[in-house]
Write an enzyme that holds these catalytic residues in place. Structure first.
Site, PDB file in Angstrom:
ATOM      1  N   SER A 158       0.478  -1.557   0.127  1.00 14.76           N
ATOM      2  CA  SER A 158       0.315   0.349   0.325  1.00 14.76           C
ATOM      3  C   SER A 158       0.917   1.436   0.069  1.00 14.76           C
ATOM      4  CB  SER A 158      -0.966   0.417   1.120  1.00 14.76           C
ATOM      5  OG  SER A 158      -2.208  -0.942   1.285  1.00 14.76           O
TER       6      SER A 158
ATOM      7  N   LYS B   9       0.379   3.486  -2.470  1.00  7.27           N
ATOM      8  CA  LYS B   9      -0.622   4.930  -2.726  1.00  7.27           C
ATOM      9  C   LYS B   9      -0.318   5.805  -2.068  1.00  7.27           C
ATOM     10  CE  LYS B   9      -4.469   1.548  -0.761  1.00  7.27           C
ATOM     11  NZ  LYS B   9      -4.469   0.783   0.136  1.00  7.27           N
TER      12      LYS B   9
ATOM     13  N   SER C 291      -6.168   3.485   4.013  1.00  5.79           N
ATOM     14  CA  SER C 291      -4.932   2.274   3.162  1.00  5.79           C
ATOM     15  C   SER C 291      -7.135   1.700   2.118  1.00  5.79           C
ATOM     16  CB  SER C 291      -4.908   1.589   4.020  1.00  5.79           C
ATOM     17  OG  SER C 291      -3.633   1.393   2.974  1.00  5.79           O
TER      18      SER C 291
END
Length: 361
Positions: free
Chosen positions: A62, A65, A124
């Protein structure tokens, strides 16, 4: 105005800006970590303080991101009207959590850009990241992914490739510790991005969103961002940024089972052994330039701060690139040249030097 630039090489290493105090002991070795890849950089200068396997390409989970939110906030202000714009969640976005972290969006649901932004970076949410990408690209996720790769190339992230906006397990979605530190340094210069990733908890509409980055609490008042990640392929990934006593560092660890403890240990080491050194201050005189009978002060266009090791014999030097001759009228604030600062032959940063007054000659 005609100028002849002749002075760079001569002024270069001869101009002594400062000599740091002698220290009895050398810089301590960086603490050991459990990370496969790690890097510590000065967030102001980009100077690398410590690295291990920093160019090894790995899945980043993640942490992906960071690029998604960086692109989403590009050109936006803290109170940007676009934050309140509403979007309808697509079926594709709603189905994009695939068992991972989620904002629990439903197809057809109306959400704001701000909700998607915070849902992506704090919760997230994998679904929120896809919805955010679609919101930024008129519903075309593939077009947004292309923008991610274009921006990576623009930033010089030569070992990075994105294949999704959320970082779910995918061997075609990878980066390195060095590339992610470079990206985080750029992203943290965006006030909106920095505000979002530095937020521990926020309520927006029907959403109550808490940040997954525990360093914001464990290093409260010092950690100011940026993003956690985990997949079975990537392991634990963490990009963080913290500041203390005028210093600011960015740390990236990839595949680190003890990431929070490792980041805290590395920060304590970095702050102790690489204190901030102000090289020049925005608006303050750096040098003067003789024009005719005048000595014209040249001021720094921005403040430069670098982390300088506490070991002995450190010498900061400044290389000036200035015109040897100037003719015609000169406006206040015009660029006269540049000052580049060096530490024992390593470049720390460059700043434009501006004329502090109107000059007619």
């Amino acid at each position: 105005m005609k100028r002849k630039h002749l002075l760079a090489a001569v002024l270069a290493l001869a101009l002594l800006v400062g000599v740091l105090p002698m220290k009895a002991s050398a810089v301590e070795d960086a603490p050991e970590t459990s990370a496969t890849s790690v890097i510590v950089i000065d967030a102001y200068s980009g100077q690398v303080i410590y690295e291990k396997n920093a160019d090894e390409e790995r899945a980043i989970a993640s942490v992906t991101k960071v690029m998604t939110a960086y692109l989403a906030t590009e050109g936006m202000t803290l109170d940007d009207a676009r934050l309140d714009e509403k979007y309808t969640v697509s079926q594709h976005a709603a189905d994009s959590d695939e068992g991972g972290t989620s904002l629990y969006l439903e197809a057809g649901q109306t959400v704001t850009f701000e909700e998607l932004l915070y849902g992506t970076m704090l919760r997230s949410g994998n679904d929120a990241a896809v919805a955010l990408a679609e919101a930024c690209a008129d519903g075309d996720e593939a077009a947004f992914i292309q923008r991610m790769n274009d921006k990576a190339a623009e930033l010089g992230l030569t070992h990075t490739h994105y294949s999704c906006p959320n970082g779910l397990i995918d061997e075609e979605n990878y980066s390195t510790a060095r590339d992610q530190a470079t990206l985080a340094r750029a992203a943290m210069q965006n006030e909106l991005f920095a505000k979002v990733v530095g937020t521990w908890y926020i309520e927006l509409g029907s959403f109550q969103i808490e940040n997954h980055n525990k360093l914001l609490q464990e290093m409260k008042g010092e950690c100011i961002g940026v993003k956690t990640g985990f997949t079975t392929l990537a392991g634990k990934t963490l990009v963080s940024c913290a500041e203390r006593d005028g210093s600011r560092f960015i740390i990236v660890t990839l595949n680190d089972a003890d990431d929070y403890a490792d980041h805290q240990a590395l920060y304590d080491w970095a702050f102790k052994n690489y204190p901030a050194n102000v090289l020049c201050v925005e608006g303050k005189t750096v040098t003067t330039l003789r024009i005719g009978e005048m000595q014209v002060p040249l001021t720094a266009a921005q403040t430069l701060v670098a982390s300088v090791p506490t070991s002995a014999d450190n010498v900061i030097q400044c290389e000036m690139t200035l015109p040897s001759q100037v003719s015609g009228a000169i406006s206040k604030g015009a660029v006269a040249g540049q000052a580049t600062y060096w530490l024992n032959g390593e470049e720390l940063g460059t700043v434009d030097l501006l004329y502090s007054t109107i000059v007619v000659n």
